[in-house]
Design a protein around this motif. Structure first.
Motif, short mmCIF file in Angstrom:
data_model
loop_
_atom_site.label_atom_id
_atom_site.label_comp_id
_atom_site.label_asym_id
_atom_site.label_seq_id
_atom_site.Cartn_x
_atom_site.Cartn_y
_atom_site.Cartn_z
N SER A 2 19.35 -11.67 -54.25
CA SER A 2 20.52 -11.72 -52.74
C SER A 2 19.06 -11.86 -52.05
O SER A 2 18.16 -11.26 -52.40
CB SER A 2 21.52 -10.88 -52.43
OG SER A 2 22.54 -11.11 -53.16
N THR A 55 22.48 -12.61 -45.89
CA THR A 55 22.38 -11.81 -44.58
C THR A 55 21.02 -11.88 -43.90
O THR A 55 19.92 -12.27 -44.16
CB THR A 55 22.55 -10.10 -45.14
OG1 THR A 55 21.56 -9.57 -45.85
CG2 THR A 55 23.49 -10.36 -45.69
N GLU A 85 26.64 -12.97 -43.79
CA GLU A 85 26.65 -11.94 -42.92
C GLU A 85 25.68 -11.27 -41.65
O GLU A 85 24.47 -11.31 -43.01
CB GLU A 85 27.00 -9.96 -43.52
CG GLU A 85 26.76 -9.06 -42.46
CD GLU A 85 26.45 -7.94 -43.48
OE1 GLU A 85 27.33 -7.35 -43.72
OE2 GLU A 85 25.54 -6.99 -43.77
N ARG A 240 26.95 -5.66 -46.50
CA ARG A 240 25.80 -6.13 -46.53
C ARG A 240 24.54 -6.08 -47.14
O ARG A 240 24.01 -5.78 -47.61
CB ARG A 240 26.46 -7.55 -47.03
CG ARG A 240 27.93 -7.79 -47.83
CD ARG A 240 28.28 -9.07 -47.20
NE ARG A 240 27.79 -9.76 -47.81
CZ ARG A 240 27.75 -11.39 -47.00
NH1 ARG A 240 29.46 -11.89 -46.39
NH2 ARG A 240 27.36 -12.84 -47.47
#
Length: 360
Positions: A2, A55, A85, A240
């Motif tokens: 991520s 994110t 997010e 997140r």
């Protein structure tokens, strides 16, 4: 892996008395030149294709001083992944239902309000420019604008603090429809106004610890499960973006004083807005993120540190002395340990620094 993208918006109406973050008080908006500078840095880090972060977090300062169309330019340039997010920090006095609807349309899907207290006298002591009435109105406006992922901040152990003040603040935030709450102890930073002139009536360390444990208990009772030392969420609404930090993932921070860690290497922009605007401030390398950082950050989380992951990622194992210390922490009620995962209890999180000092 991520990727979290943090965009620092340093502008704000006024400096809160506890704040030592890098910011520009006395502003009523965000200059277009600053948005252009952020876009320039975005293209510098991703010259061939958009970053596509998982994110995106607008932090500050007061990011809600952005106009929705400015936020849209930045979001469109970053091209977040589907389902990303996208959080905007907001001060209650800076938003309207119209502006929040604009942010929602721009792509923001999570809003975070800095409430701190439901008592106007306390807000004035803190130097917060909003009132409790404005905070309630901001939550209502966010719901009407279509936000379903809403966070609120509560500051604990304020001057002359009581459990009743916490209860009132929780009632305001929960009643506003918050799915996430950040609750943290007031910390007197040396470079803040409070650091130079401490307020009267501050709780003792033991009293502050009691307020923290009371907050944990009440938040859990109201359905906000603690997942990190200062963060509580309804199921499925954990933040997140910050979890990327605590799991030692990759994150890129753009703007003066913004920090990053990419591929295990840390760097930051100098805290100089003029230099950032003029493109005369290059990011400064700041070492690497390794096993020690991972242990520290994982022990902020209620899920704790997996020793298997610790070994797999960094080749590290606890020594006999470390394991003996862990067992002492368990007996004292500061931790749980099943042989594979070490997790601190709320009481352990209060003395986390002492525990880390021993473990490290």
């Amino acid at each position: 892996m991520s990727l979290g993208l943090y965009l620092h918006i340093p502008y704000c109406f006024s400096k809160c008395r506890y704040c030592d973050f890098y910011s520009h008080p006395g502003e009523r908006g965000v200059p277009e030149a600053y948005v252009d500078a952020l876009l320039r840095e975005l293209s510098r880090f991703a010259p061939e294709r958009p970053l596509q972060p998982d994110t995106l977090y607008f932090g500050g300062g007061t990011p809600s001083l952005l106009r929705p169309e400015q936020a849209k330019r930045l979001i469109d340039a970053a091209r977040p992944m589907p389902g990303a997010e996208i959080t905007l920090e907001a001060n209650p006095e800076t938003v309207t239902e119209e502006s929040l609807a604009g942010f929602r349309e721009a792509g923001v899907n999570r809003i975070s309000f800095g409430v701190q207290s439901a008592r106007d006298t306390q807000l004035r002591t803190l130097g917060r420019p909003h009132t409790a009435k404005q905070a309630r109105a901001a939550f209502a406006a966010a719901r009407h604008a279509g936000f379903t992922n809403i966070s609120g901040d509560i500051m604990l152990a304020l001057p002359r603090y009581t459990e009743a003040e916490f209860d009132e603040t929780l009632e305001l935030i929960e009643g506003g429809g918050a799915t996430h709450i950040s609750a943290y102890l007031l910390k007197i930073e040396p470079d803040s106004a409070f650091g130079k002139h401490p307020p009267e009536g501050l709780p003792t360390g033991d009293e502050a610890a009691d307020f923290y444990l009371y907050a944990v208990e009440q938040l859990e009772h109201h359905g906000y499960k603690q997942y990190e030392i200062s963060n509580f969420a309804k199921p499925g609404y954990e933040g997140r973006h910050n979890l990327i930090y605590w799991d030692c993932g990759d994150y890129l921070g753009l703007g003066p004083a913004a920090h990053s860690c990419m591929g295990g290497r840390r760097f930051y922009y100098p805290p100089d807005t003029a230099a950032f605007l003029n493109d005369t401030a290059s990011p400064v390398m700041d070492g690497s993120c390794g096993a020690e950082d991972y242990l520290i950050l994982q022990l902020r989380l209620r899920k704790g540190l997996s020793l298997d992951a610790y070994k797999k990622l960094y080749g590290k194992e606890f020594s006999t002395a470390q394991l003996a210390f862990v067992q002492n922490c368990v007996r004292a009620g500061y931790a749980s340990f099943d042989g594979r995962t070490l997790a601190l209890t709320p009481a352990g999180l209060i003395v986390q620094n002492s525990i880390l000092a021993q473990l490290l």
